[in-house]
Every structure is written in C-alpha cells, then in structure tokens.
Motif scaffolding. Sequence first.
Motif, PDB file in Angstrom:
ATOM      1  N   LEU A   3      52.906   3.013  19.503  1.00  0.00           N
ATOM      2  CA  LEU A   3      54.001   4.123  19.785  1.00  0.00           C
ATOM      3  C   LEU A   3      54.016   5.146  18.953  1.00  0.00           C
ATOM      4  O   LEU A   3      53.979   5.013  17.715  1.00  0.00           O
ATOM      5  CB  LEU A   3      55.342   3.240  19.372  1.00  0.00           C
ATOM      6  N   ILE A   4      53.557   6.189  19.535  1.00  0.00           N
ATOM      7  CA  ILE A   4      53.528   7.484  19.018  1.00  0.00           C
ATOM      8  C   ILE A   4      54.535   8.477  19.114  1.00  0.00           C
ATOM      9  O   ILE A   4      54.981   8.555  20.375  1.00  0.00           O
ATOM     10  CB  ILE A   4      52.070   8.114  19.524  1.00  0.00           C
ATOM     11  N   VAL A   5      54.876   9.222  18.020  1.00  0.00           N
ATOM     12  CA  VAL A   5      55.944  10.292  18.383  1.00  0.00           C
ATOM     13  C   VAL A   5      55.219  11.520  18.121  1.00  0.00           C
ATOM     14  O   VAL A   5      54.632  11.873  17.177  1.00  0.00           O
ATOM     15  CB  VAL A   5      56.943  10.041  17.266  1.00  0.00           C
ATOM     16  N   LEU A   6      55.220  12.485  19.171  1.00  0.00           N
ATOM     17  CA  LEU A   6      54.657  13.843  19.147  1.00  0.00           C
ATOM     18  C   LEU A   6      55.803  14.888  19.087  1.00  0.00           C
ATOM     19  O   LEU A   6      56.655  14.685  19.821  1.00  0.00           O
ATOM     20  CB  LEU A   6      53.953  13.940  20.077  1.00  0.00           C
ATOM     21  N   THR A   7      55.776  15.657  18.205  1.00  0.00           N
ATOM     22  CA  THR A   7      56.898  16.605  18.000  1.00  0.00           C
ATOM     23  C   THR A   7      56.168  17.933  17.574  1.00  0.00           C
ATOM     24  O   THR A   7      55.228  18.121  16.792  1.00  0.00           O
ATOM     25  CB  THR A   7      58.080  16.155  17.142  1.00  0.00           C
ATOM     26  N   GLY A   8      57.092  19.170  17.887  1.00  0.00           N
ATOM     27  CA  GLY A   8      56.531  20.459  17.384  1.00  0.00           C
ATOM     28  C   GLY A   8      57.882  21.294  17.662  1.00  0.00           C
ATOM     29  O   GLY A   8      58.665  21.084  18.586  1.00  0.00           O
ATOM     30  N   ILE A   9      58.090  22.237  16.853  1.00  0.00           N
ATOM     31  CA  ILE A   9      59.137  23.286  17.242  1.00  0.00           C
ATOM     32  C   ILE A   9      58.827  23.973  18.166  1.00  0.00           C
ATOM     33  O   ILE A   9      57.815  24.305  19.107  1.00  0.00           O
ATOM     34  CB  ILE A   9      59.389  24.194  15.936  1.00  0.00           C
ATOM     35  N   HIS A  85      62.334  15.990  19.115  1.00  0.00           N
ATOM     36  CA  HIS A  85      62.483  16.913  18.023  1.00  0.00           C
ATOM     37  C   HIS A  85      62.641  15.968  16.874  1.00  0.00           C
ATOM     38  O   HIS A  85      63.305  15.211  16.686  1.00  0.00           O
ATOM     39  CB  HIS A  85      63.479  17.771  18.267  1.00  0.00           C
ATOM     40  N   CYS A  86      61.531  16.675  15.765  1.00  0.00           N
ATOM     41  CA  CYS A  86      61.463  15.934  14.434  1.00  0.00           C
ATOM     42  C   CYS A  86      62.941  16.587  13.672  1.00  0.00           C
ATOM     43  O   CYS A  86      63.602  15.626  13.144  1.00  0.00           O
ATOM     44  CB  CYS A  86      60.178  16.508  13.945  1.00  0.00           C
ATOM     45  N   THR A  87      63.179  17.698  13.926  1.00  0.00           N
ATOM     46  CA  THR A  87      64.322  18.226  13.378  1.00  0.00           C
ATOM     47  C   THR A  87      64.841  19.396  14.301  1.00  0.00           C
ATOM     48  O   THR A  87      64.065  19.750  15.186  1.00  0.00           O
ATOM     49  CB  THR A  87      64.493  18.965  11.882  1.00  0.00           C
ATOM     50  N   ILE A  88      66.000  19.421  14.190  1.00  0.00           N
ATOM     51  CA  ILE A  88      66.827  20.559  15.145  1.00  0.00           C
ATOM     52  C   ILE A  88      67.465  21.423  14.387  1.00  0.00           C
ATOM     53  O   ILE A  88      68.332  21.282  13.700  1.00  0.00           O
ATOM     54  CB  ILE A  88      67.857  19.913  15.976  1.00  0.00           C
ATOM     55  N   ALA A  89      67.086  22.933  14.487  1.00  0.00           N
ATOM     56  CA  ALA A  89      67.690  23.908  13.801  1.00  0.00           C
ATOM     57  C   ALA A  89      69.086  24.155  14.312  1.00  0.00           C
ATOM     58  O   ALA A  89      69.380  24.367  15.414  1.00  0.00           O
ATOM     59  CB  ALA A  89      66.861  25.455  13.851  1.00  0.00           C
ATOM     60  N   THR A  90      70.313  24.072  13.557  1.00  0.00           N
ATOM     61  CA  THR A  90      71.387  24.583  13.960  1.00  0.00           C
ATOM     62  C   THR A  90      72.076  25.468  13.094  1.00  0.00           C
ATOM     63  O   THR A  90      71.366  25.798  11.839  1.00  0.00           O
ATOM     64  CB  THR A  90      72.500  23.317  13.899  1.00  0.00           C
ATOM     65  N   PRO A  91      73.016  26.263  13.576  1.00  0.00           N
ATOM     66  CA  PRO A  91      73.836  27.337  12.681  1.00  0.00           C
ATOM     67  C   PRO A  91      74.265  26.886  11.338  1.00  0.00           C
ATOM     68  O   PRO A  91      74.020  27.365  10.310  1.00  0.00           O
ATOM     69  CB  PRO A  91      74.887  27.936  13.277  1.00  0.00           C
ATOM     70  N   GLU A 136      63.756  33.716  16.192  1.00  0.00           N
ATOM     71  CA  GLU A 136      63.616  33.491  14.930  1.00  0.00           C
ATOM     72  C   GLU A 136      62.688  34.553  13.966  1.00  0.00           C
ATOM     73  O   GLU A 136      61.653  34.950  14.619  1.00  0.00           O
ATOM     74  CB  GLU A 136      63.308  32.041  14.701  1.00  0.00           C
ATOM     75  N   SER A 137      62.879  34.661  12.898  1.00  0.00           N
ATOM     76  CA  SER A 137      61.892  35.428  12.082  1.00  0.00           C
ATOM     77  C   SER A 137      60.882  34.594  11.600  1.00  0.00           C
ATOM     78  O   SER A 137      60.937  33.126  11.793  1.00  0.00           O
ATOM     79  CB  SER A 137      62.571  35.983  10.705  1.00  0.00           C
ATOM     80  N   ALA A 138      59.709  34.980  11.490  1.00  0.00           N
ATOM     81  CA  ALA A 138      58.515  34.501  10.796  1.00  0.00           C
ATOM     82  C   ALA A 138      58.731  33.372   9.697  1.00  0.00           C
ATOM     83  O   ALA A 138      58.674  32.282   9.659  1.00  0.00           O
ATOM     84  CB  ALA A 138      57.166  35.019  10.461  1.00  0.00           C
ATOM     85  N   LYS A 139      59.620  34.077   8.899  1.00  0.00           N
ATOM     86  CA  LYS A 139      59.863  33.208   7.674  1.00  0.00           C
ATOM     87  C   LYS A 139      60.786  31.895   7.965  1.00  0.00           C
ATOM     88  O   LYS A 139      60.731  30.824   7.605  1.00  0.00           O
ATOM     89  CB  LYS A 139      61.164  34.087   6.657  1.00  0.00           C
ATOM     90  N   ASN A 140      61.791  31.964   9.181  1.00  0.00           N
ATOM     91  CA  ASN A 140      62.569  30.830   9.637  1.00  0.00           C
ATOM     92  C   ASN A 140      61.753  29.946  10.473  1.00  0.00           C
ATOM     93  O   ASN A 140      62.008  28.656  10.163  1.00  0.00           O
ATOM     94  CB  ASN A 140      63.648  31.289  10.318  1.00  0.00           C
ATOM     95  N   LYS A 142      58.560  29.387   9.908  1.00  0.00           N
ATOM     96  CA  LYS A 142      57.806  28.483   8.848  1.00  0.00           C
ATOM     97  C   LYS A 142      58.618  27.537   8.131  1.00  0.00           C
ATOM     98  O   LYS A 142      58.106  26.450   7.876  1.00  0.00           O
ATOM     99  CB  LYS A 142      57.278  29.614   7.717  1.00  0.00           C
ATOM    100  N   LEU A 143      59.922  27.995   7.721  1.00  0.00           N
ATOM    101  CA  LEU A 143      60.844  26.963   7.163  1.00  0.00           C
ATOM    102  C   LEU A 143      61.149  25.748   8.064  1.00  0.00           C
ATOM    103  O   LEU A 143      61.078  24.424   7.628  1.00  0.00           O
ATOM    104  CB  LEU A 143      62.025  27.608   7.040  1.00  0.00           C
ATOM    105  N   HIS A 144      61.167  25.973   9.295  1.00  0.00           N
ATOM    106  CA  HIS A 144      61.497  24.799  10.146  1.00  0.00           C
ATOM    107  C   HIS A 144      60.228  23.863  10.523  1.00  0.00           C
ATOM    108  O   HIS A 144      60.472  22.801  10.505  1.00  0.00           O
ATOM    109  CB  HIS A 144      61.799  25.285  11.788  1.00  0.00           C
ATOM    110  N   GLN A 145      59.044  24.505  10.300  1.00  0.00           N
ATOM    111  CA  GLN A 145      57.814  23.520  10.242  1.00  0.00           C
ATOM    112  C   GLN A 145      57.779  22.757   9.047  1.00  0.00           C
ATOM    113  O   GLN A 145      57.336  21.541   9.044  1.00  0.00           O
ATOM    114  CB  GLN A 145      56.564  24.322  10.671  1.00  0.00           C
TER     115      GLN A 145
END
Length: 185
Positions: A3-9, A85-91, A136-140, A142-145
Amino acid sequence: MKLIVLTGIPGSGSTTLLNKTLEEVDYLHLNYGDIMTEIAIEDKIVDNRDELRKLSPDIQKGIQKKAARRIKEKSEKENVIVDTHCTIATPSGFLPGLPAWVLEELLPDMFILIEANPDEIIYRRLTDTTRVRDMESAKNIKLHQEMNRAASMAYATLTGATVKVVENHDKHLDSTVSKIVELLK
C-alpha cells in the motif's frame, strides 16, 4: 501486497507521473477523494464531490476513516497506490491530508513525495489550461513542499512506513517514471 501513498503539491506533476507509472506496474490506483465521495454518496450524505467540503468536520472525519478502511481492505488482495494530498494549504495554515485516524486504518508501506523546483511548478500551473490553479510565490511553493516532507516523516513515525522524495524535473519524465517503477517492485 503493498500500500503506497503518492503525493505532490499541485503542479508537481504527480498525476502525470502516476498515470505513466501505472502503464508499467500492476497496482490498483485509488484516489482518496474519489473513495470518500463514493462512500458519502452510498450513505446518502452528498450527491457529488463538491458537497464533501461543506459537511461538518465530524462527518468528514467519519468518511475519511471509512475510506481508509476500504482502501486497506483492497490492499490486502492487490497492490494499491493511493493518490492524495499530504498537506493542504489553506488561508489559515496547512492541514494534514492524512490525520491520525486515517493513518491508523491505512497503515501504508511507503510514502512517495513528488517534488519539482518552484519555478517549474509555477510554469506548469500557468500553462495548465485543464485546471484552475491557485497562484503562489516560489517561496510559498517551497514552504508547501517542506511541509509535505515534515508531515510525511510524522506519518511514517506513526505507521512504520518509509518516505522517498522523487524529483520531477521538466524533460525527465521517462527517467523519473523509471525511478518510481523501481521503488514499487
């Protein structure tokens, strides 16, 4: 069975990589959101996927847990790769895509994180006419990853799974798919 979980923003290319990889391996592909929707429709809670996010958190948690159980049951009969999704960016900050009650049911063997350079992701989002992507900006980006990496290691600590980061750079689709195929053997 694995059982593999594959994720990416969004814009990392995880869907493209997954589709190409599935041409070369014998894995059942399950999208976590699709399974949740299927369950909620069966239980007559919603009529479509867009209604899921309008449900109360407690109802959503119950559906998440049922989805994890259903996925785990399928993985006992065949190899499964879960797209989620590994994480979800919210406001208001990042949400875990796989909270503890999901991980307890799912117990994956491996997390594969698909990453790309922020500039590549920005370009992919801008040129993808099939989706409506948040900019999103490159900075955001990078943070999400970085948040995905931190979350996946926390998930691995709770489940005993391994974590592999796979870089998906432009014009390297075939070699990146080969890396994932090797991981899945």
